[in-house]
Each structure stands twice: as structure tokens, then as C-alpha cells.
Design an enzyme around this catalytic site. Structure first.
Site, PDB file in Angstrom:
ATOM      1  N   HIS A 209       0.829  -1.210   0.000  1.00 30.43           N
ATOM      2  CA  HIS A 209       0.000   0.000   0.000  1.00 30.43           C
ATOM      3  C   HIS A 209       0.861   1.256   0.000  1.00 30.43           C
ATOM      4  CE1 HIS A 209      -3.384  -2.536   2.061  1.00 30.43           C
ATOM      5  NE2 HIS A 209      -3.093  -2.946   0.840  1.00 30.43           N
TER       6      HIS A 209
ATOM      7  N   HIS B 137      -9.280  -2.336  -4.995  1.00 28.39           N
ATOM      8  CA  HIS B 137      -8.160  -2.682  -4.118  1.00 28.39           C
ATOM      9  C   HIS B 137      -7.190  -3.626  -4.815  1.00 28.39           C
ATOM     10  CE1 HIS B 137      -6.059  -2.752  -0.332  1.00 28.39           C
ATOM     11  NE2 HIS B 137      -5.833  -4.038  -0.566  1.00 28.39           N
TER      12      HIS B 137
ATOM     13  N   ASP C   8      -3.223  -2.881  -5.188  1.00 29.70           N
ATOM     14  CA  ASP C   8      -2.142  -3.831  -4.898  1.00 29.70           C
ATOM     15  C   ASP C   8      -1.240  -4.028  -6.111  1.00 29.70           C
ATOM     16  OD1 ASP C   8      -2.832  -4.306  -2.267  1.00 29.70           O
ATOM     17  OD2 ASP C   8      -3.948  -6.139  -2.682  1.00 29.70           O
TER      18      ASP C   8
ATOM     19  N   HIS D 127      -1.001 -11.095  -5.228  1.00 28.39           N
ATOM     20  CA  HIS D 127       0.408 -10.751  -5.036  1.00 28.39           C
ATOM     21  C   HIS D 127       1.349 -11.700  -5.772  1.00 28.39           C
ATOM     22  CE1 HIS D 127      -0.555  -7.532  -2.373  1.00 28.39           C
ATOM     23  NE2 HIS D 127      -1.164  -8.320  -1.516  1.00 28.39           N
TER      24      HIS D 127
END
Length: 306
Positions: free
Chosen positions: A87, A248, A252, A275
């Protein structure tokens, strides 16, 4: 909130001043204190973790990335780990901060409210200080793709950094965000979106994270203050935007791709990003010597090979 109006900056920039933050870590559940400081040209973004042996520098670069559950972590060799950096990296990258020293007294960057908005607020409050060195961009020259199970990502050549991100969630259907994470758009459109999870699996994971004190820490610091618990077609406490989850995921992605070390110029298509898949794409891009070239911006605004 003030707005920074930038297109493609010609020169590098650092923070206009220092800022601090403290708070609990999402996964470790431990309070840490962070101080962000201006840094010289060519420094890049580096985390400096306090240890018993003294400060340990951990550059925010893709070879230092380590796979950890539900976050992006960094480590140099067998040195100290720095966890949940995505973030803060997304905010620095989107607001065109090239050089910063991030001092941290614990393993994990504070999660704050689970979004990048508090980081944007702090960066915008101290401002952006331009430096003399030409800003070097990593320009994508050919398509690079990564696929693993249902995760499909690719990056194509483009003159700007653009995203098209899609996820599918039960009760929500397909959610999509298309846009450019510019210094103007990112604080409004992506930064407020928070970490999220389905209540039916988030609660058991939280319980295991708290009571099983061995292995990798997971969600020990999770709470309604920093994680959105999805329930049915909504969320406990409500959503900030109807499509907050996909925003979001885009946030990321911005943070994970910042590990390239230079601002990217390319169009990213991401279906079910996460991720590990994000790093799969970045790793494939960086390992292909023909996929990218360094470029600078001339006084006329045109891109030139560096």
C-alpha cells in the site's frame, strides 16, 4: 486533499519533508513505527529496518521480493524481513516519488485503515520535491504474459501506465476497473479501497492467526478497522464504493509493480490478480532483456531512449 498535477515528470523527485505513522501490522498483530524521509537522486525507495545488529537496508526491488501469505514482503539474503509494503509503495509510485528512505522499527508496515489513502494524505501533506537527475522510465517494448490456474496477466507496449483489472466474486459477479493510476486519479479512485475478504473464511483465518503462534503470521492484526468483511453482496459496515474489491486489487497491482525500480510505461491487463501472480508477471517482464528499454522525457515531452 491537494492535487498534484503531473503528466510524465522529466526529473526524479523525493519527499518534500518527513512524515511518520504508527500502528498495528495486519499479519503480525504487532505495533510498529515508521518514518519516511527524503532521499538523494538515484536512491530509489529503500526500507531501513532497525535490528539488534543495527539498521538493515532493504531496497524495494523485485529481486528482493519474498512470497508471504496475503501480502508482499521484501528481504535481502537472510537479512530481516519487511512485510506488507504494497500500500505504501503504491502511494509513492502513483504520486511520482522516486526516492525515499523508509525507516521501520518492526517487521511489518502499519496497515492503518487497510487502504492507501492515509499514505497519500501524508505524502501530499509534505509535498513532492523535484531533483536534478532525469527520471528514467521502463518502457515496455513487447507483450509479456503470465498465467497460472485462473490468474491471467499481461503487459503490452503503451506510452503511459494503464490498467485493466477484473475479478469475479460470488454475489457480486464480475467487477472491473480501467484507468490510469495518475497522481490525480489514484488518491480518488484507488487509494481509498481497503483490504477485503469473505467473512466465512476471514474469521477462521483470523482465529488461526491469533491462536497458532508458530509459522507464518496471518491476519493476527485484522479487525473491522482495517479489513472489509464481505458478506453476501455487501460488506459488514458497508463499502466505500460498490466495486471497492476490484479497486483494491488494482491498488495492490500498482504497489507490486513498483518493485520494477522505475515507473512502467505499458498497459496491464489483469484477470484475477494477486500478489503472487502480480510478481509472476513482473518477474517475466524483468527477466526478458528484449521486453523493456529505459527511456527519458525530453523538454518537448517526447520519450527518448535513455
Amino acid at each position: 486533499m491537494p492535487v498534484i498535477d503531473l503528466s510524465l515528470p522529466r526529473v526524479e523527485a523525493t519527499l518534500g519533508g518527513a512524515f511518520e505513522a504508527s500502528g498495528i501490522g495486519l499479519h503480525t498483530g504487532r505495533v510498529s513505527r515508521l518514518k519516511a524521509l527524503p532521499a538523494p537522486e538515484g536512491h530509489g525507495v529503500r526500507f531501513v529496518r532497525a535490528t539488534k545488529r543495527g539498521p538493515a537496508e532493504v531496497p524495494a526491488l523485485w529481486p528482493n521480493r519474498r512470497s508471504r501469505p496475503l501480502c508482499t514482503a521484501l528481504q535481502v539474503g537472510d537479512g530481516p524481513l519487511v512485510r506488507t509494503v504494497e500500500h505504501l509503495l503504491a502511494a509513492l509510485s502513483a504520486l511520482a516519488i522516486d526516492n525515499a528512505r523508509i525507516e521501520l522499527d518492526g517487521e511489518e508496515v502499519p496497515i492503518l485503515d487497510g487502504s492507501a489513502a492515509p499514505w497519500c494524505d501524508r505524502i501530499l501533506a509534505v509535498g513532492r520535491a523535484e531533483q536534478a537527475a532525469p527520471r528514467r522510465y521502463l518502457k515496455v517494448r513487447k507483450r509479456v504474459a503470465y498465467a497460472e490456474k485462473a490468474h491471467r496477466l499481461r503487459i503490452d507496449p503503451a506510452e503511459r501506465f494503464e490498467l485493466e483489472v477484473a475479478i469475479t466474486l460470488s454475489h457480486f459477479g464480475q467487477l472491473k476497473w480501467i484507468g490510469r493510476p495518475t497522481p490525480d486519479a489514484f488518491p480518488r479512485e484507488l487509494a481509498p479501497s481497503r483490504s477485503f475478504g469473505r467473512l466465512k473464511w476471514a474469521l477462521p483465518a483470523k482465529i488461526l492467526g491469533v491462536f497458532l503462534r508458530f509459522g507464518e503470521p496471518v491476519l493476527r492484526g485484522a479487525s473491522p478497522e482495517n479489513v472489509v468483511a464481505l458478506y453476501g453482496a455487501g460488506a459488514i459496515g458497508g463499502l466505500r464504493m460498490p466495486d471497492e474489491p476490484v479497486r483494491h486489487r488494482a491498488l495492490d497491482l500498482v504497489g507490486d509493480l513498483a518493485l520494477a525500480g522505475h515507473p512502467l510505461l505499458g498497459r496491464v491487463f489483469a484477470s484475477r490478480p494477486g500478489h503472487d501472480p502480480n510478481f509472476g508477471l513482473l518477474s517475466a517482464l524483468m527477466r526478458d532483456p528484449e521486453a523493456t528499454e529505459l527511456a527519458t522525457v525530453g523538454e518537448d515531452g517526447a520519450l527518448r531512449r535513455a
